[in-house]
Design a protein around this motif. Structure first.
Motif, PDB file in Angstrom:
ATOM      1  N   VAL A   3      -4.787 -11.083  12.990  1.00 33.20           N
ATOM      2  CA  VAL A   3      -4.486  -9.943  12.127  1.00 33.20           C
ATOM      3  C   VAL A   3      -3.976  -8.817  13.006  1.00 33.20           C
ATOM      4  O   VAL A   3      -4.688  -8.326  13.880  1.00 33.20           O
ATOM      5  CB  VAL A   3      -5.731  -9.481  11.345  1.00 33.20           C
ATOM      6  N   SER A   4      -2.733  -8.388  12.785  1.00 33.99           N
ATOM      7  CA  SER A   4      -2.124  -7.357  13.619  1.00 33.99           C
ATOM      8  C   SER A   4      -2.474  -5.965  13.111  1.00 33.99           C
ATOM      9  O   SER A   4      -2.939  -5.785  11.982  1.00 33.99           O
ATOM     10  CB  SER A   4      -0.602  -7.523  13.652  1.00 33.99           C
ATOM     11  N   GLU A   5      -2.215  -4.981  13.972  1.00 31.46           N
ATOM     12  CA  GLU A   5      -2.334  -3.592  13.565  1.00 31.46           C
ATOM     13  C   GLU A   5      -1.043  -3.143  12.887  1.00 31.46           C
ATOM     14  O   GLU A   5       0.009  -3.775  13.027  1.00 31.46           O
ATOM     15  CB  GLU A   5      -2.632  -2.701  14.776  1.00 31.46           C
ATOM     16  N   LEU A   6      -1.098  -2.045  12.172  1.00 30.46           N
ATOM     17  CA  LEU A   6       0.098  -1.479  11.565  1.00 30.46           C
ATOM     18  C   LEU A   6       1.101  -1.110  12.655  1.00 30.46           C
ATOM     19  O   LEU A   6       0.732  -0.540  13.684  1.00 30.46           O
ATOM     20  CB  LEU A   6      -0.237  -0.225  10.757  1.00 30.46           C
ATOM     21  N   TYR A  42       0.859  -1.175   0.000  1.00 38.71           N
ATOM     22  CA  TYR A  42       0.000   0.000   0.000  1.00 38.71           C
ATOM     23  C   TYR A  42       0.901   1.233   0.000  1.00 38.71           C
ATOM     24  O   TYR A  42       2.129   1.109   0.161  1.00 38.71           O
ATOM     25  CB  TYR A  42      -0.913  -0.003   1.227  1.00 38.71           C
ATOM     26  N   ARG A  43       0.325   2.387  -0.154  1.00 40.55           N
ATOM     27  CA  ARG A  43       1.121   3.603  -0.084  1.00 40.55           C
ATOM     28  C   ARG A  43       0.578   4.504   1.016  1.00 40.55           C
ATOM     29  O   ARG A  43      -0.538   5.020   0.926  1.00 40.55           O
ATOM     30  CB  ARG A  43       1.127   4.340  -1.426  1.00 40.55           C
ATOM     31  N   ASP A  44       1.360   4.627   2.072  1.00 36.35           N
ATOM     32  CA  ASP A  44       1.106   5.542   3.188  1.00 36.35           C
ATOM     33  C   ASP A  44       0.016   5.096   4.153  1.00 36.35           C
ATOM     34  O   ASP A  44       0.128   5.343   5.347  1.00 36.35           O
ATOM     35  CB  ASP A  44       0.788   6.957   2.692  1.00 36.35           C
ATOM     36  N   HIS A  45      -1.048   4.455   3.682  1.00 40.66           N
ATOM     37  CA  HIS A  45      -2.109   4.071   4.627  1.00 40.66           C
ATOM     38  C   HIS A  45      -2.780   2.774   4.206  1.00 40.66           C
ATOM     39  O   HIS A  45      -3.082   2.558   3.034  1.00 40.66           O
ATOM     40  CB  HIS A  45      -3.175   5.163   4.745  1.00 40.66           C
ATOM     41  N   PHE A  46      -2.997   1.924   5.216  1.00 41.73           N
ATOM     42  CA  PHE A  46      -3.772   0.695   5.040  1.00 41.73           C
ATOM     43  C   PHE A  46      -4.440   0.387   6.374  1.00 41.73           C
ATOM     44  O   PHE A  46      -3.817   0.496   7.431  1.00 41.73           O
ATOM     45  CB  PHE A  46      -2.870  -0.469   4.629  1.00 41.73           C
ATOM     46  N   ASP A  47      -5.690  -0.006   6.323  1.00 41.24           N
ATOM     47  CA  ASP A  47      -6.435  -0.332   7.538  1.00 41.24           C
ATOM     48  C   ASP A  47      -6.589  -1.846   7.643  1.00 41.24           C
ATOM     49  O   ASP A  47      -7.308  -2.456   6.841  1.00 41.24           O
ATOM     50  CB  ASP A  47      -7.813   0.326   7.508  1.00 41.24           C
ATOM     51  N   LEU A  53       4.798   1.122   0.403  1.00 34.92           N
ATOM     52  CA  LEU A  53       5.680   1.401  -0.729  1.00 34.92           C
ATOM     53  C   LEU A  53       6.517   2.660  -0.515  1.00 34.92           C
ATOM     54  O   LEU A  53       7.648   2.748  -1.016  1.00 34.92           O
ATOM     55  CB  LEU A  53       4.859   1.537  -2.008  1.00 34.92           C
ATOM     56  N   THR A  54       6.003   3.618   0.212  1.00 33.62           N
ATOM     57  CA  THR A  54       6.802   4.810   0.496  1.00 33.62           C
ATOM     58  C   THR A  54       8.025   4.440   1.321  1.00 33.62           C
ATOM     59  O   THR A  54       9.136   4.928   1.075  1.00 33.62           O
ATOM     60  CB  THR A  54       5.954   5.858   1.240  1.00 33.62           C
TER      61      THR A  54
END
Length: 257
Positions: A65-68, A47-52, A95-96
């Motif tokens: 399923v873990s958190e970021l 993903y780029r910058d954000h994924f929930d 990706l960033t």
């Protein structure tokens, strides 16, 4: 039961459909053709910058399923799942961050991070190596080569860490008959030296499962097996390990790594 190809396509489609995901890859032994029948399946969603992670959790696959960020550092999270009776790991990759670590690696810069299940921890360029050895399933991802600068910079850094660990074990653990501490120091130094050897060859490392085999250091098993609480024995085996690790740079690349 789906065939392996159908299974991979099914998982890739579901992961690619999650909000924020721009690419999906298959990594690990399954991508490289070195897997065993019971090997798990390693997928990465980019993903780029954000994924929930709530989106992945909502798919309903059983598991954790873990958190970021819960796995720390560049290895920033993921999930352990069971899908169609198969053990599946899903890694989150920003990706960033990957692009930053690739630019750093190309300049010969990296940092070391602790990570569960990794005796020597991981270099920050590990997530770049994942791209190099993975198979892109959905979307587009870069396919980086091993940076020439890293071949020069990384080996002495890894070897220095191994040397410091062995020196400390010789001075602090051996005289006191500390078998467990000595074994830990030897194992860690072996992994660090293996990182040095493979970096010098320009070979990516993505985990420690076959690291000693790849570096030709499996004989360290015999060293550790000979440890006893006798301080003289511990000192002798640390010295023997030092000889093995210091001469290991002359080893030829192992096939199949």
């Amino acid at each position: 039961m789906r065939t392996d190809d159908d299974f991979v396509a099914h998982v890739a489609d579901r992961l690619a459909a999650l909000p924020g995901v721009v690419a999906v890859s298959l990594g690990g032994s399954r991508a490289q053709g070195t897997h065993e029948p019971d090997s798990d399946w390693d997928f990465a969603l980019y993903y780029r910058d954000h994924f929930d992670p709530a989106g992945l959790r909502a798919v309903g696959w059983p598991g954790e399923v873990s958190e970021l960020g819960s796995w720390g550092g560049v290895f920033n999270g993921g999930a352990w799942l069971t899908i169609d009776g198969r053990a599946v790991d899903v890694h989150y990759r920003d990706l960033t961050v990957i692009e930053y670590e690739l630019a750093e690696a190309e300049q010969g810069r990296f940092r070391w991070e602790p990570l569960a299940f990794h005796l020597a921890g991981i270099p920050s360029y590990l997530v770049v190596g994942e791209l190099a050895v993975s198979r892109v399933l959905r979307g587009e991802l870069p396919k980086p080569g091993f940076p020439e600068a890293m071949r020069t910079v990384a080996p002495p850094i890894w070897r220095r860490q191994a040397d410091l660990g062995l020196r400390y074990a010789r001075a602090a653990f051996a005289p006191r008959g500390r078998v467990t501490e000595t074994a830990g120091a030897l194992a860690t130094a072996a992994m660090q030296t293996a990182h040095a050897i493979l970096a010098a060859r320009g070979e990516w490392v993505t985990n420690e499962k076959r690291l000693l085999e790849g570096a030709g250091l499996r004989e360290m098993d015999a060293i550790i097996a000979r440890l006893t609480p006798d301080p003289d024995v511990l000192a002798e085996q640390i010295d023997a390990a030092r000889q093995i690790l210091e001469s290991a740079e002359t080893l030829e690349p192992a096939t199949g790594h």
